[in-house]
Structure formats: structure tokens, C-alpha cells
Design a protein around this motif. Sequence first.
Motif, PDB file in Angstrom:
ATOM      1  N   ALA A   1       3.826  -1.708 -13.610  1.00 56.05           N
ATOM      2  CA  ALA A   1       3.574  -1.393 -12.205  1.00 56.05           C
ATOM      3  C   ALA A   1       3.348  -2.652 -11.381  1.00 56.05           C
ATOM      4  N   LEU A   2       2.661  -3.630 -11.959  1.00 55.52           N
ATOM      5  CA  LEU A   2       2.318  -4.844 -11.227  1.00 55.52           C
ATOM      6  C   LEU A   2       3.350  -5.953 -11.381  1.00 55.52           C
ATOM      7  N   SER A   3       4.115  -5.929 -12.474  1.00 56.43           N
ATOM      8  CA  SER A   3       5.081  -7.015 -12.705  1.00 56.43           C
ATOM      9  C   SER A   3       6.488  -6.662 -12.256  1.00 56.43           C
ATOM     10  N   TYR A   4       6.850  -5.369 -12.345  1.00 58.46           N
ATOM     11  CA  TYR A   4       8.237  -4.985 -12.059  1.00 58.46           C
ATOM     12  C   TYR A   4       8.262  -3.671 -11.279  1.00 58.46           C
ATOM     13  N   HIS A   5       7.588  -3.659 -10.134  1.00 61.07           N
ATOM     14  CA  HIS A   5       7.687  -2.502  -9.259  1.00 61.07           C
ATOM     15  C   HIS A   5       7.031  -2.760  -7.909  1.00 61.07           C
ATOM     16  N   ALA A   6       5.705  -2.897  -7.899  1.00 58.99           N
ATOM     17  CA  ALA A   6       4.977  -2.920  -6.633  1.00 58.99           C
ATOM     18  C   ALA A   6       5.355  -4.115  -5.757  1.00 58.99           C
ATOM     19  N   ILE A   7       5.394  -5.305  -6.349  1.00 58.29           N
ATOM     20  CA  ILE A   7       5.686  -6.518  -5.575  1.00 58.29           C
ATOM     21  C   ILE A   7       7.171  -6.835  -5.627  1.00 58.29           C
TER      22      ILE A   7
ATOM     23  N   ALA B   1       0.821  -1.213   0.000  1.00 55.22           N
ATOM     24  CA  ALA B   1       0.000   0.000   0.000  1.00 55.22           C
ATOM     25  C   ALA B   1       0.857   1.266   0.000  1.00 55.22           C
ATOM     26  N   PHE B   2       1.855   1.322   0.902  1.00 53.42           N
ATOM     27  CA  PHE B   2       2.671   2.531   0.992  1.00 53.42           C
ATOM     28  C   PHE B   2       3.492   2.755  -0.269  1.00 53.42           C
ATOM     29  N   TYR B   3       4.116   1.694  -0.781  1.00 55.47           N
ATOM     30  CA  TYR B   3       4.940   1.870  -1.972  1.00 55.47           C
ATOM     31  C   TYR B   3       4.091   2.086  -3.223  1.00 55.47           C
ATOM     32  N   PHE B   4       2.894   1.512  -3.237  1.00 51.81           N
ATOM     33  CA  PHE B   4       2.011   1.739  -4.379  1.00 51.81           C
ATOM     34  C   PHE B   4       1.619   3.202  -4.458  1.00 51.81           C
ATOM     35  N   ILE B   5       1.321   3.787  -3.301  1.00 56.67           N
ATOM     36  CA  ILE B   5       0.948   5.203  -3.260  1.00 56.67           C
ATOM     37  C   ILE B   5       2.167   6.107  -3.432  1.00 56.67           C
ATOM     38  N   GLY B   6       3.280   5.741  -2.778  1.00 58.11           N
ATOM     39  CA  GLY B   6       4.421   6.635  -2.706  1.00 58.11           C
ATOM     40  C   GLY B   6       5.365   6.605  -3.882  1.00 58.11           C
ATOM     41  N   THR B   7       5.403   5.486  -4.623  1.00 57.64           N
ATOM     42  CA  THR B   7       6.342   5.454  -5.752  1.00 57.64           C
ATOM     43  C   THR B   7       5.786   4.785  -7.003  1.00 57.64           C
ATOM     44  N   VAL B   8       4.938   3.733  -6.866  1.00 62.73           N
ATOM     45  CA  VAL B   8       4.460   3.014  -8.043  1.00 62.73           C
ATOM     46  C   VAL B   8       3.520   3.878  -8.886  1.00 62.73           C
TER      47      VAL B   8
END
Length: 342
Positions: free
Chosen positions: A318-324, A228-235
Motif C-alpha cells: 500500500a505504501l510502496s506501490y500504490h498510494a504515492i 488522502a482521497f486515493y488512500f480512502i478510495g482505492t488503497v
Amino acid sequence: MNPTHARDAAGSVLRSITGHRGVQIAVALWLFANAAVLWLADGSLPFDRPAVARLPFAVQVAAPSITLLEIFVLMGLVFLLTCRRVIPDMAARAPERRVALREMILVLTYAALGQVGGWIVGPALGYRPFSFHIAGSVFGCSATPARGEVWTWAIYNFLVFGAAPYLYFRRRYTNTELNLRSSNRGNDVLLIFVVLIVECIFELVAFDRNIFRLSAHQVLLGAPLTFAFYFIGTVLPTMVLIYAILLPRYLKLTGSTISAVLLGGLTYAGMHIVEGWSAFDSPRDITLSLIFVLLQYFGPGMIKSVLTLRTGNAWVHALSYHAIAPHVIIDTPLMVKIFAIA
């Protein structure tokens, strides 16, 4: 496509890449940057990176190049998985060249001012300067961020680099023109799954397995919190600013997919210019910090560009090479520590 035609096509693509002037310049600069690091560092790096501080100096210097090799493998995999789909014409999604140039300059200027704002807002509230990563991301840090620092970083980045640019451009362009709608959901899902699995394995084998040291309870609470934090803050900020808005304009203005990939990588690195591990105590430390930001983030920025250009859908990267991968895989222990999850 029969094997002969496949080999011919692969050879043609490889020749076009290696013969591209931008690629040749990038290779020369990469070699020069590594040579400069060896000369300036004199056997040790001044960065606050506890996760890799115990690794031999040679390994720390070589790590970005090793990551770049893995990224090249991912690029080849992406081309294989998308070779039979219709590749969206992203250049057609951008406005005519004069408008595209004006908008590109506007967004890059705005992004630079937003970065400066992060360097001001953080210290003004008693925190460290921040950009697209909170201190401690990926490499750890000697002073763990406070909870307020994490909230401030995430909200600032979301509003400045995500929400504001999206709302401004959404008044003029559709979500499809902003690369935020899929044109082939089946292939997009396949890409997300395959790239995510490969990148997770690479991160766990080659870099960081600290997530396995957490209890099941810590993972169950910490992983969604980290996401949640990284999705909002950088992704989301990365996706909107660079891959929804700038990338189609890079392609329109250069007329070259390769140039757009290179510019996407360079822009992504530029948005991390002040990292939590950076050192600015001397001209030597400043130079090493800036060089390592480029080495560290140029490759990831390029694979995000390739994924977006091949699908026309910025959500894929965003979903394949960043958030997770890397953030949930590597940074869950950091969030568990910050929020004292027992």
C-alpha cells in the motif's frame, strides 16, 4: 550464501516459475490479448485517455507489456531484499480449506455486487459509473470529475470495499491473520523505501512528469489531498479486500505461491473492470476495454501480491506501490484541477 548457491537457487526459482501451468497459461493469454487488440483496434484505441492519446498506437499497445517488464524487475528486487528474512506462513493464517473456500466465494460475490453498486450509485447521483478508480485517474479524462463525484467515489469504496469487509472479518481473525501487522519492521521499511524510489523514478521517466508543472503551493496542497482521497478510495479498499482477506485464502486453497500471485493479479484487474476511460459504445469497444483493463492491472496486482506474500504485511504494498506511486506522482495534477488549487 555463496555465489554458486545463489545462482543455483535463482535457477531453481526460475524453473519453477516457467514450468508452472498457470504461468504458461498467463503468458499464452497475454500474447493472445495483445494480438486481439491489434486485430480489433485497427490502428486506434477508442479510450478517453488524454494523457497518452498523442502517443503512437504501437506505444499505447506496448505500454502494459513495458510496465510488466519493470514489474518483473521489481519482483526480483523484492526477492533479493527479503532473502534473509523469515517469510511468514500466510497459508497458516487462513482457516481450514472448507471454510477458506466458503469465505473466498463470499468475498468475491460481495465484491462483484459492490462493483455493480458503483455502476448504479454513480449515475443515480448524476455522476459516471465508478469502480476502484475515479474517472481521470492515471490517464486523465475529457470531462473532469466534479468534487461531489470524488467524495462519493471515495466514501462509497471505503465503506463498501474497506470498512465493511474489515469489520466483518476482524470479528473472526486477528490483524496478524489479516496481514495487517509487521513481523519484521526493519525489512518492511527497507522494502517500502526501495520499491517506492524505483517506482517513482519509473513513473516520472517513462510515463508522466506533469507534477513538475505545478507550482510549489499546488504541490504542497494537492499532494496531501491526492494521498488522502486515493488512500480512502482505492488503497485501503484494495489492501483489505484482496491482500488482507483473499490472498491468504488463495494460498491456502491452491497450495502454491505462484498461483496466489496470479490470482491476486487477476482479482486486482477485476476490481477495475469499469474505468473512467473505458468505452462501451459497441461490442468492439467493450472487448477492447475489458482486454486493456486486464493488461493494465494484472501486473500491478501481481507485484502487490508478491510484496504481501514475502512480508506477510499488506501495508508494504500500500505504501510502496500504490498510494504515492503511482497516485500522488501522477494524479496530483488531477486533484489540483478538481479542487481549483491555484
